[in-house]
Design an enzyme around this catalytic site. Structure first.
Site, PDB file in Angstrom:
ATOM      1  N   LYS A   1       0.823  -1.210   0.000  1.00 38.44           N
ATOM      2  CA  LYS A   1       0.000   0.000   0.000  1.00 38.44           C
ATOM      3  C   LYS A   1       0.854   1.256   0.000  1.00 38.44           C
ATOM      4  O   LYS A   1       2.063   1.225   0.235  1.00 38.44           O
ATOM      5  CB  LYS A   1      -0.963  -0.019   1.192  1.00 38.44           C
ATOM      6  CG  LYS A   1      -2.088  -1.031   1.022  1.00 38.44           C
ATOM      7  CD  LYS A   1      -3.139  -0.932   2.109  1.00 38.44           C
ATOM      8  CE  LYS A   1      -4.287  -1.915   1.840  1.00 38.44           C
ATOM      9  NZ  LYS A   1      -5.329  -1.866   2.890  1.00 38.44           N
TER      10      LYS A   1
ATOM     11  N   ARG B   1      -2.612 -10.160   5.519  1.00 43.12           N
ATOM     12  CA  ARG B   1      -2.957 -10.297   4.098  1.00 43.12           C
ATOM     13  C   ARG B   1      -1.821  -9.717   3.255  1.00 43.12           C
ATOM     14  O   ARG B   1      -1.489  -8.536   3.387  1.00 43.12           O
ATOM     15  CB  ARG B   1      -4.274  -9.568   3.812  1.00 43.12           C
ATOM     16  CG  ARG B   1      -4.825  -9.728   2.407  1.00 43.12           C
ATOM     17  CD  ARG B   1      -6.157  -8.996   2.295  1.00 43.12           C
ATOM     18  NE  ARG B   1      -6.766  -9.184   0.984  1.00 43.12           N
ATOM     19  CZ  ARG B   1      -6.543  -8.406  -0.074  1.00 43.12           C
ATOM     20  NH1 ARG B   1      -5.704  -7.378   0.037  1.00 43.12           N
ATOM     21  NH2 ARG B   1      -7.158  -8.636  -1.220  1.00 43.12           N
TER      22      ARG B   1
END
Length: 405
Positions: free
Chosen positions: A216, A256
């Site tokens: 991210k 994740r």
């Protein structure tokens, strides 16, 4: 060994526009091969998504989402892979579970589809489905216009608590719920890091926690500077693996990731390093000396009930600071010990801060304050709630925790 309970969720995006790997998996064979490779690399769960929820993405609708994702779910489940469906739609969740998915990963946490809670409750009763409740404030936008938190950790925890309660009221067993703080979803980089720094507050809600930070923007800023936009997304895998290792040290249940192999190796390092609580026998000598501060009374507004938050009540704090007083004694030096007056002042300030539900959370907050003093090796904190709203007659209720550097 801290990493034993931490599992990896590998990511498969069968979409043309996912932020890090869009359009890489062009057909069913490629997607299934990728899922099998993720399992082999160490993924306990493979998360299949047929619709991008990256900032700025347009939702494609249930039919197209299912056409992309369900064949992959069915093929992987048939091959013995534990599969999660990444969806915000109840209809897609149902079809995916019937095709073999064991998890529903809903980044909206049930706020997008009003039928989601009842659907996953039914699926859980019939198939044992687990439900990951994510936090967002709507489909993420690039401008972070909804990232206007006064206290991001408190607000995210409060929202997830309410969403979990709503799911339970709909019939979902509490032991099938996993909470995800939604890092990057209507949260800027600093807000996301703040959530990770205070992840204990989310864990204190009593549910397993899933962290999804892989590749991210907040990690891109580490690699490429404040824009986070240059270079390949795979260049963010090293900081992702670092987050995985730190998450394991914090006892996070599920992480994740896109690069499963790197994170699996990070978990192995954590396992081999061992539990820090078991790796400090020298503390027995370091903590031979104790400074005690007991019965510190603070009036604050903590508690589960609204009237506790509104009216406030007494809290009594006991602190035992384990230290080595030899340097202070040899030089008669205040700087080499823990100034109990300053400690009391800082503890009062910490207790009077923003309200929390649990005295467990409050005890950890006080312990972290005590650990800021350089002479502290270990601290034991007991928080008493003598006026707790208990119908039966009682003398006291308290929580004790021990924390060390």
């Amino acid at each position: 060994m801290l990493s034993v309970g931490t599992k990896l969720m590998g990511v498969i995006n069968v979409t043309p526009d996912s932020f890090s790997d869009g359009a890489q998996l062009q057909n069913l064979e490629q997607a299934v091969a990728r899922g099998l490779a993720l399992k082999k690399a160490g993924a306990s769960v493979v998360d299949v998504g047929g619709e991008s929820t990256r900032p700025g993405a347009e939702l494609v609708g249930a039919l197209e989402e299912q056409q992309r994702a369900i064949p992959v779910v069915e093929a992987l489940a048939s091959a013995g892979v534990t599969v999660s469906i990444d969806t915000i739609r109840a209809d897609t969740a149902r079809v995916a579970v019937l095709a073999g998915a064991s998890f529903v990963n809903d980044v909206s946490g049930g706020t997008y589809d009003a039928q989601m809670y009842e659907t996953v409750a039914e699926l859980s009763r019939e198939h044992g489905t687990k439900y990951i409740i994510g936090h967002w404030r709507g489909v993420p936008d690039l401008s972070h216009s909804r990232s206007d938190y006064k206290n991001v950790v408190a607000e995210v925890c409060d929202a997830l608590k309410k969403q979990a309660q709503a799911a339970i009221l709909a019939g979902l067993p509490a032991n099938k719920i996993i909470l995800d703080p939604g890092l990057g979803f209507d949260k800027n980089a600093e807000q996301s890091w703040q959530i990770l720094r205070e992840i204990e507050r989310l864990k204190a809600l009593g549910f397993p926690v899933c962290v999804g930070v892989s590749r991210k923007r907040m990690l891109g800023e580490i690699v490429f500077g404040t824009t986070g936009s240059a270079g390949e997304f795979s260049d963010r895998d090293l900081p992702t693996s670092t987050v995985t290792a730190l998450a394991a040290r914090e006892g996070i249940e599920l992480v994740r990731v896109h690069d499963v192999l790197g994170s699996a190796q990070a978990l192995e390092v954590v396992r081999l390093w061992g539990d820090p609580a078991k790796a400090k026998p020298q503390l027995e000598t370091q903590r031979a000396d104790v400074i005690k501060l007991t019965g510190l009374e603070v009036f604050a507004h903590h508690g589960v009930f609204d009237f506790e938050r509104k009216n406030g009540q007494r809290f009594l704090i006991d602190i035992e600071v384990f230290t080595d007083l030899a340097p202070a004694i040899s030089g008669d030096a205040l700087a080499e010990t823990v100034h109990y007056g300053e400690l009391a002042e800082k503890v009062v300030q910490a207790v009077e801060r923003d309200p929390v539900d649990l005295i467990e959370t409050l005890a950890d907050r006080v312990a972290q304050v005590a650990l800021t003093f350089k002479a502290t090796n270990e601290v034991r904190v007991t928080v008493h709630k003598p006026d707790a709203p208990i119908a039966a007659k009682f003398d006291d209720v308290s929580v004790s925790i021990t924390r060390s550097l």
